[in-house]
Write an enzyme that holds these catalytic residues in place. Structure first.
Site, PDB file in Angstrom:
ATOM      1  N   TYR A  99       0.500  -0.901   0.009  1.00  0.00           N
ATOM      2  CA  TYR A  99       0.023   0.280  -0.648  1.00  0.00           C
ATOM      3  C   TYR A  99       0.798   1.070   0.177  1.00  0.00           C
ATOM      4  O   TYR A  99       0.769   2.609   0.932  1.00  0.00           O
ATOM      5  CB  TYR A  99      -1.006   0.085   1.245  1.00  0.00           C
ATOM      6  CG  TYR A  99      -1.703  -1.329   1.379  1.00  0.00           C
ATOM      7  CD1 TYR A  99      -2.494  -1.398   0.506  1.00  0.00           C
ATOM      8  CD2 TYR A  99      -1.224  -2.322   2.493  1.00  0.00           C
ATOM      9  CE1 TYR A  99      -4.071  -2.567   0.862  1.00  0.00           C
ATOM     10  CE2 TYR A  99      -1.818  -3.244   2.671  1.00  0.00           C
ATOM     11  CZ  TYR A  99      -2.645  -4.232   1.785  1.00  0.00           C
ATOM     12  OH  TYR A  99      -3.273  -4.976   1.442  1.00  0.00           O
TER      13      TYR A  99
ATOM     14  N   ASP B  94     -13.312 -16.789   8.206  1.00  0.00           N
ATOM     15  CA  ASP B  94     -12.348 -16.436   7.145  1.00  0.00           C
ATOM     16  C   ASP B  94     -11.489 -16.599   8.758  1.00  0.00           C
ATOM     17  O   ASP B  94     -11.798 -15.667   9.292  1.00  0.00           O
ATOM     18  CB  ASP B  94     -11.918 -15.655   6.561  1.00  0.00           C
ATOM     19  CG  ASP B  94     -10.278 -15.179   6.379  1.00  0.00           C
ATOM     20  OD1 ASP B  94      -9.779 -15.766   6.347  1.00  0.00           O
ATOM     21  OD2 ASP B  94     -10.532 -13.952   5.689  1.00  0.00           O
TER      22      ASP B  94
HETATM   23  C1  LIG Z   1      -4.513 -11.376   5.750  1.00  0.00           C
HETATM   24  C2  LIG Z   1      -5.657 -12.153   5.862  1.00  0.00           C
HETATM   25  C3  LIG Z   1      -6.225 -11.933   4.671  1.00  0.00           C
HETATM   26  C4  LIG Z   1      -5.175 -12.453   3.494  1.00  0.00           C
HETATM   27  O1  LIG Z   1      -3.814 -13.115   3.796  1.00  0.00           O
HETATM   28  P1  LIG Z   1      -2.813 -13.386   2.977  1.00  0.00           P
HETATM   29  O2  LIG Z   1      -1.062 -14.256   3.408  1.00  0.00           O
HETATM   30  O3  LIG Z   1      -2.161 -11.777   2.998  1.00  0.00           O
HETATM   31  O4  LIG Z   1      -2.906 -13.174   0.846  1.00  0.00           O
HETATM   32  C5  LIG Z   1      -7.008 -12.822   4.504  1.00  0.00           C
HETATM   33  N1  LIG Z   1      -8.756 -12.578   5.272  1.00  0.00           N
HETATM   34  C6  LIG Z   1      -7.956 -12.144   6.872  1.00  0.00           C
HETATM   35  C7  LIG Z   1      -8.911 -12.026   7.884  1.00  0.00           C
HETATM   36  C8  LIG Z   1      -6.659 -11.766   7.046  1.00  0.00           C
HETATM   37  O5  LIG Z   1      -6.285 -10.946   8.427  1.00  0.00           O
END
Ligand SMILES: *Cc1c(COP(=O)(O)O)cnc(C)c1O
Length: 434
Positions: free
Chosen positions: A23, A252
């Protein structure tokens, strides 16, 4: 020393001219600091400055840097098998890692897809949800519902479910798929539950469920989209509504996984089991880029039974043995440790250490959950100035926007943590006066 100084200047000059950082402008980048090495909770810069690390390199380095057991895991694996394609071949590190993961997962999540990074794990999970309804011959049930203030990664489909404003969807208008966004949960983690908090989500899923194949969200902790902690009852309601309308729930847990919020997974605060779970970040203790998607048996069954009968994904570095081996070592370290106690101890020092920030005129809110501490300011920080001040105070803290936050390695000692928090308080005081 003289030579070292010149070498450092050359490295920084080349970096400044040619390398993109996260960024950041490539023409007018903010300054970066040159790291020589790191050990435990200390990051050592080229000029000998030592910084106490508050970031765990974005949630990932939970056991600290340069850990002998993690180092050895990679050293031993590299002499046996550094990498081999996963198409038509398998290896013990992948199987052992899958076993450990399944053993510690909420029940039922026992179909494992290994991939390269968090964002890709999100892509994989979303593709699974689309293929799940496709395989059942349901037409047009291929959209997603998510929450405002979320963050799911920077790849294309992950971006489509990031907060539309924070994720700058306007730039990609017409190219990025447009999905359903429920209002940000308002009810905080430890507030009394307010039933109306779920209204926006409930209305959207009720009205559009025939088009929605999956709900994706960060359980309990919304990370990079605003560092917010919401109520477990919200998550329970989401689970109920997903069941009612036959929509897959994708959790997630890339940031929350492996103890960060005080429970092993964010979902555990609510006692729910998602249909698909994404893991990343701390999976390898911050050593290698590696992620996993854990799917329920039903997901695998439906995908396999009908057309096309296979899951259409297979990255080159799938289940990389070095990544698997260091993930195994990291998970063994975690499960052999009293991680729950440690995270609790970090939590109580964070609460005590951040409390005085509430008195500052510039501070809007202070919140702590598990080993995550957040000071929300009324105005965005001046990044260049505040970053320099943190380094001058011997600490590594990387704010974004109005948020100054820490998620230190679990192994941080109490005196190190107190030093870190004292440094943050001091810098925020100086900032408030300037
Ligand atoms: C960091 C993150 C991602 C992405 O992971 P990368 O390894 O940076 O591609 C996705 N979801 C959440 C909740 C994250 O904190």
């Amino acid at each position: 020393m003289e030579n070292g100084g010149r070498r450092a200047e050359e490295i920084l000059a080349f970096d400044r001219k040619h390398l993109w950082h996260p960024y950041t402008s490539i023409e007018k980048p903010l300054p970066v600091f040159l790291v020589e090495s790191a050990d435990g909770c200390r990051i050592r810069l080229n000029d000998g400055t030592e910084l106490i690390d508050g970031m765990a390199s974005w949630w990932s380095v939970i056991h600290g840097y340069n850990h002998p057991r993690l180092n050895n895991a990679i050293k031993e694996q590299v002499d046996t098998l550094a990498h081999v394609m996963f198409g038509g071949l398998t290896h013990e590190p992948a199987v052992t890692l899958a076993k450990i993961l399944i053993e510690h997962m909420p029940p039922g999540l026992n179909r494992v897809f290994f991939c390269d990074s968090g964002s890709i794990a999100v892509e994989v999970a979303m593709k699974m949800a689309i293929q799940y309804s496709f395989a059942q011959g349901i037409n047009g049930k291929n959209r997603f519902l998510t929450l405002r203030s979320g963050y799911h990664g920077d790849s294309f489909h992950a971006m489509s479910v990031c907060d539309p404003i924070g994720g700058m969807h306007s730039i990609y208008k017409g190219v990025l798929p447009e999905y359903y966004f429920a209002d940000t949960p308002r009810c905080r983690f430890s507030d009394a539950w307010d039933e109306s908090d779920i209204d926006s989500f409930e209305n959207l899923i009720r009205k559009n469920h025939q088009r929605i194949c999956g709900v994706i969200l960060e359980p309990i902790v919304q990370g990079a989209g605003g560092m917010r902690f919401y109520h477990p009852q919200y998550l329970r309601k989401v689970r109920e509504l997903c069941d009612e309308f036959e929509v897959l729930l994708i959790a997630d847990e890339i940031a929350t996984g492996f103890g960060r919020s005080g429970e092993l997974f964010g979902c555990d605060h609510a006692g729910i089991v998602p249909d698909i779970m994404c893991l990343g970040k701390a999976l390898t203790g911050g050593y290698m880029t590696m992620a996993a998607v854990m799917a329920g048996e039903h997901v695998g069954r439906v995908l396999s039974k009908n057309e096309p009968g296979v899951f259409m994904h297979g990255p080159t570095f799938m289940a990389n043995p070095l990544g698997c081996r260091v993930a195994i070592a990291s998970l063994e370290l975690l499960f052999d440790s009293d991680w729950r106690q440690r995270v609790k101890a970090v939590e109580s020092v964070l609460k005590k250490g951040f409390a005085p920030c509430n008195q500052l005129e510039t501070v809007a809110d202070v919140r702590v959950l598990g080993a995550i501490g957040v000071v929300e300011l009324k105005q965005p920080v001046n990044m260049e100035r505040i970053q320099k001040r943190f380094v001058e105070h011997g600490i590594w803290v990387r704010p974004f926007g109005k948020l100054v936050y820490v998620m230190p390695p679990y192994i941080i000692q109490q005196d190190e943590l107190e030093f870190l928090l004292a440094g943050i308080r001091k810098v925020l005081e100086i900032e408030a006066d300037s």
